[in-house]
Design a protein around this motif. Structure first.
Motif, PDB file in Angstrom:
ATOM      1  N   ASN A 180      88.793  22.500  30.325  1.00  0.00           N
ATOM      2  CA  ASN A 180      87.400  22.138  30.584  1.00  0.00           C
ATOM      3  C   ASN A 180      87.206  20.663  30.270  1.00  0.00           C
ATOM      4  O   ASN A 180      87.322  20.229  29.127  1.00  0.00           O
ATOM      5  N   ARG A 181      86.910  19.899  31.301  1.00  0.00           N
ATOM      6  CA  ARG A 181      86.845  18.444  31.154  1.00  0.00           C
ATOM      7  C   ARG A 181      85.700  18.008  30.254  1.00  0.00           C
ATOM      8  O   ARG A 181      85.815  17.002  29.529  1.00  0.00           O
ATOM      9  N   LEU A 182      84.594  18.745  30.276  1.00  0.00           N
ATOM     10  CA  LEU A 182      83.462  18.382  29.431  1.00  0.00           C
ATOM     11  C   LEU A 182      83.804  18.563  27.957  1.00  0.00           C
ATOM     12  O   LEU A 182      83.523  17.691  27.127  1.00  0.00           O
ATOM     13  N   LEU A 183      84.435  19.674  27.606  1.00  0.00           N
ATOM     14  CA  LEU A 183      84.843  19.886  26.218  1.00  0.00           C
ATOM     15  C   LEU A 183      85.836  18.824  25.765  1.00  0.00           C
ATOM     16  O   LEU A 183      85.830  18.407  24.602  1.00  0.00           O
ATOM     17  N   ARG A 184      86.671  18.373  26.681  1.00  0.00           N
ATOM     18  CA  ARG A 184      87.680  17.366  26.326  1.00  0.00           C
ATOM     19  C   ARG A 184      87.061  16.018  25.988  1.00  0.00           C
ATOM     20  O   ARG A 184      87.700  15.186  25.340  1.00  0.00           O
ATOM     21  N   THR A 185      85.823  15.791  26.432  1.00  0.00           N
ATOM     22  CA  THR A 185      85.175  14.515  26.123  1.00  0.00           C
ATOM     23  C   THR A 185      84.498  14.518  24.756  1.00  0.00           C
ATOM     24  O   THR A 185      84.067  13.462  24.279  1.00  0.00           O
ATOM     25  N   LEU A 186      84.392  15.689  24.115  1.00  0.00           N
ATOM     26  CA  LEU A 186      83.677  15.777  22.845  1.00  0.00           C
ATOM     27  C   LEU A 186      84.528  15.254  21.698  1.00  0.00           C
ATOM     28  O   LEU A 186      85.756  15.323  21.722  1.00  0.00           O
ATOM     29  N   VAL A 197      83.382  26.422  31.992  1.00  0.00           N
ATOM     30  CA  VAL A 197      84.351  26.945  32.954  1.00  0.00           C
ATOM     31  C   VAL A 197      85.725  26.331  32.695  1.00  0.00           C
ATOM     32  O   VAL A 197      85.860  25.110  32.570  1.00  0.00           O
ATOM     33  N   GLU A 198      86.730  27.177  32.609  1.00  0.00           N
ATOM     34  CA  GLU A 198      88.119  26.723  32.477  1.00  0.00           C
ATOM     35  C   GLU A 198      88.818  26.672  33.827  1.00  0.00           C
ATOM     36  O   GLU A 198      89.608  25.775  34.105  1.00  0.00           O
ATOM     37  N   SER A 199      88.554  27.675  34.644  1.00  0.00           N
ATOM     38  CA  SER A 199      89.131  27.731  35.989  1.00  0.00           C
ATOM     39  C   SER A 199      88.184  28.526  36.870  1.00  0.00           C
ATOM     40  O   SER A 199      87.403  29.343  36.394  1.00  0.00           O
ATOM     41  N   GLY A 200      88.268  28.260  38.173  1.00  0.00           N
ATOM     42  CA  GLY A 200      87.371  28.936  39.100  1.00  0.00           C
ATOM     43  C   GLY A 200      86.212  28.046  39.512  1.00  0.00           C
ATOM     44  O   GLY A 200      86.149  26.860  39.172  1.00  0.00           O
ATOM     45  N   PHE A 204      79.591  23.024  32.500  1.00  0.00           N
ATOM     46  CA  PHE A 204      79.202  24.311  31.941  1.00  0.00           C
ATOM     47  C   PHE A 204      78.034  24.891  32.722  1.00  0.00           C
ATOM     48  O   PHE A 204      77.264  24.177  33.357  1.00  0.00           O
ATOM     49  N   VAL A 205      77.933  26.208  32.669  1.00  0.00           N
ATOM     50  CA  VAL A 205      76.948  26.963  33.436  1.00  0.00           C
ATOM     51  C   VAL A 205      75.949  27.595  32.478  1.00  0.00           C
ATOM     52  O   VAL A 205      76.346  28.200  31.481  1.00  0.00           O
ATOM     53  N   GLY A 206      74.665  27.445  32.771  1.00  0.00           N
ATOM     54  CA  GLY A 206      73.647  28.189  32.042  1.00  0.00           C
ATOM     55  C   GLY A 206      72.920  27.434  30.962  1.00  0.00           C
ATOM     56  O   GLY A 206      71.749  27.704  30.699  1.00  0.00           O
ATOM     57  N   GLY A 207      73.584  26.507  30.316  1.00  0.00           N
ATOM     58  CA  GLY A 207      72.951  25.821  29.204  1.00  0.00           C
ATOM     59  C   GLY A 207      71.946  24.771  29.611  1.00  0.00           C
ATOM     60  O   GLY A 207      71.008  24.470  28.870  1.00  0.00           O
ATOM     61  N   SER A 208      72.117  24.207  30.824  1.00  0.00           N
ATOM     62  CA  SER A 208      71.269  23.089  31.222  1.00  0.00           C
ATOM     63  C   SER A 208      69.803  23.485  31.297  1.00  0.00           C
ATOM     64  O   SER A 208      68.920  22.720  30.896  1.00  0.00           O
ATOM     65  N   THR A 209      69.520  24.687  31.783  1.00  0.00           N
ATOM     66  CA  THR A 209      68.129  25.127  31.899  1.00  0.00           C
ATOM     67  C   THR A 209      67.464  25.197  30.533  1.00  0.00           C
ATOM     68  O   THR A 209      66.335  24.735  30.338  1.00  0.00           O
ATOM     69  N   VAL A 210      68.179  25.754  29.560  1.00  0.00           N
ATOM     70  CA  VAL A 210      67.621  25.886  28.217  1.00  0.00           C
ATOM     71  C   VAL A 210      67.461  24.521  27.557  1.00  0.00           C
ATOM     72  O   VAL A 210      66.451  24.236  26.907  1.00  0.00           O
ATOM     73  N   ILE A 211      68.458  23.653  27.728  1.00  0.00           N
ATOM     74  CA  ILE A 211      68.391  22.320  27.138  1.00  0.00           C
ATOM     75  C   ILE A 211      67.171  21.566  27.649  1.00  0.00           C
ATOM     76  O   ILE A 211      66.537  20.795  26.920  1.00  0.00           O
ATOM     77  N   LEU A 212      66.807  21.830  28.908  1.00  0.00           N
ATOM     78  CA  LEU A 212      65.656  21.155  29.499  1.00  0.00           C
ATOM     79  C   LEU A 212      64.341  21.878  29.210  1.00  0.00           C
ATOM     80  O   LEU A 212      63.293  21.488  29.720  1.00  0.00           O
ATOM     81  N   GLY A 213      64.397  22.948  28.395  1.00  0.00           N
ATOM     82  CA  GLY A 213      63.166  23.554  27.905  1.00  0.00           C
ATOM     83  C   GLY A 213      62.718  24.828  28.582  1.00  0.00           C
ATOM     84  O   GLY A 213      61.570  25.247  28.415  1.00  0.00           O
ATOM     85  N   SER A 214      63.599  25.503  29.323  1.00  0.00           N
ATOM     86  CA  SER A 214      63.229  26.750  29.989  1.00  0.00           C
ATOM     87  C   SER A 214      64.100  27.884  29.469  1.00  0.00           C
ATOM     88  O   SER A 214      65.116  27.660  28.816  1.00  0.00           O
ATOM     89  N   ARG A 215      63.696  29.119  29.757  1.00  0.00           N
ATOM     90  CA  ARG A 215      64.474  30.282  29.346  1.00  0.00           C
ATOM     91  C   ARG A 215      65.068  31.025  30.537  1.00  0.00           C
ATOM     92  O   ARG A 215      65.691  32.068  30.368  1.00  0.00           O
ATOM     93  N   SER A 216      64.861  30.498  31.740  1.00  0.00           N
ATOM     94  CA  SER A 216      65.419  31.135  32.925  1.00  0.00           C
ATOM     95  C   SER A 216      65.725  30.062  33.959  1.00  0.00           C
ATOM     96  O   SER A 216      65.262  28.926  33.856  1.00  0.00           O
ATOM     97  N   SER A 217      66.509  30.439  34.956  1.00  0.00           N
ATOM     98  CA  SER A 217      66.883  29.500  36.011  1.00  0.00           C
ATOM     99  C   SER A 217      66.292  29.956  37.340  1.00  0.00           C
ATOM    100  O   SER A 217      66.249  31.159  37.624  1.00  0.00           O
ATOM    101  N   PRO A 218      65.853  29.025  38.174  1.00  0.00           N
ATOM    102  CA  PRO A 218      65.376  29.413  39.506  1.00  0.00           C
ATOM    103  C   PRO A 218      66.514  29.736  40.466  1.00  0.00           C
ATOM    104  O   PRO A 218      66.268  30.189  41.586  1.00  0.00           O
ATOM    105  N   TYR A 219      67.756  29.504  40.035  1.00  0.00           N
ATOM    106  CA  TYR A 219      68.910  29.683  40.905  1.00  0.00           C
ATOM    107  C   TYR A 219      69.767  30.860  40.457  1.00  0.00           C
ATOM    108  O   TYR A 219      69.915  31.124  39.262  1.00  0.00           O
TER     109      TYR A 219
END
Length: 233
Positions: free
Chosen positions: A7-13, A49-52, A75-90
Motif C-alpha cells: 500500500n503506497r499510502l502506508l509506505r509514505t507514513l 488496499v494492498e491489491s485489487g 484507502f477506501v471509506g475513511g475519506s468521507t468520515v475525515i471530511l465530517g460525514s458518516r456515510s458516502s453518496p457512492y
C-alpha cells in the motif's frame, strides 16, 4: 502484525504514524464484485488496499457511472468520515479482487487525533482523490469513448500486478457510462491497433507505450498530482 509495503499510502507514513495504526490493522480479502460500502449506509471501517481495484459508483435513476477508482495507492471509506460525514453518496464495489488492511473508523479517527502528520497525509490523499474525480469529469466531457477507455485501462494497469485485467464489457460500460456496443467497438479498435488483447472477461495490455499515446492528454495529470501531493516530500 507486519504491515505489507504494497500500500503506497502506508509506505509514505512515518514509523511513528505506522505504529499508531499497526495494532488496529487486520488483513481481509476483497472478492471481486463485493460491495464494500453501500450508498447512504453508515460507515464502519476503512480499507488500505494492498491489491485489487475498488470503484466508486454514482447512480442516478437507472444510470450507473464510475466517478473514481482506488487501488494500492490509497484507502477506501475513511475519506468521507475525515471530511465530517458518516456515510458516502457512492457505492464502493470491488472490480478486481485482491486484499486490504482494514481498520475500524473509531481507531483511525483516534490515531489521527494523536498525530497531525498522519491526519495531514490522509487529507493529502483525499485531495488527490478529488483531483482524480474532477479530471474524470473533464475527460468524460471532452474526449471520445476510445480515448476514455485507453485512459481507464492505463489507470487499472497502474493498480494491478501484471498485464492482465479481469474485466467484462459490462463492467467497462458502467465505468465509462456508455452503451456496451460502444465499449465493444472501442475495445476492437484498440485491439486492432495492437495496444491490447481482449478475451472473454480479460483484457491484456500488450503495448502500454502506444496505449498511453492513444490516451493522450486524458491520462497522466491526476497521476502526477498524486505523486506530488502524497509521495513527494
Amino acid at each position: 502484525m507486519q504491515i505489507s509495503p504494497r500500500n503506497r499510502l502506508l509506505r509514505t507514513l512515518s514509523s511513528d504514524d505506522l505504529t499508531l495504526l499497526q495494532p488496529h490493522l487486520r488483513r481481509v480479502d476483497l472478492p471481486a464484485r463485493q460491495v464494500l460500502i453501500h450508498s447512504g449506509a453508515p460507515l464502519e471501517r476503512a480499507y488500505f488496499v494492498e491489491s485489487g481495484l475498488v470503484s466508486l459508483i454514482m447512480q442516478i435513476g437507472v444510470t450507473r457511472l464510475e466517478v473514481g477508482m482506488i487501488g494500492p495507492e490509497g484507502f477506501v471509506g475513511g475519506s468521507t468520515v475525515i471530511l465530517g460525514s458518516r456515510s458516502s453518496p457512492y457505492e464502493h464495489v470491488v472490480q478486481i479482487g485482491g486484499s486490504a488492511l482494514a481498520i475500524e473508523l473509531p481507531d483511525l479517527q483516534e490515531a489521527m487525533e494523536h498525530s497531525a502528520s498522519l491526519r495531514r497525509q490522509m487529507l493529502r490523499f483525499i485531495q488527490s482523490e478529488l483531483f482524480q474525480a474532477r479530471q474524470t469529469a473533464f475527460v468524460n466531457a471532452n474526449f471520445g469513448i476510445e480515448t476514455r477507455l485507453a485512459r481507464w485501462l492505463l489507470m487499472c494497469h497502474d493498480r494491478v500486478e501484471g498485464d492482465d485485467l479481469l474485466l467484462t464489457h459490462e463492467v467497462l460500460a458502467v465505468m465509462l457510462g456508455v452503451q456496451r456496443s460502444g465499449v465493444t467497438l472501442a475495445v476492437q479498435n484498440l485491439e486492432g491497433a495492437g495496444y491490447i488483447r481482449a478475451r472473454r472477461g480479460r483484457i491484456t495490455i500488450t503495448d502500454r507505450t502506444r496505449l498511453q499515446a492513444a490516451a493522450g492528454g486524458s491520462y497522466g495529470v491526476a497521476e502526477a498530482a498524486y505523486r506530488h501531493l502524497v509521495e513527494d516530500d
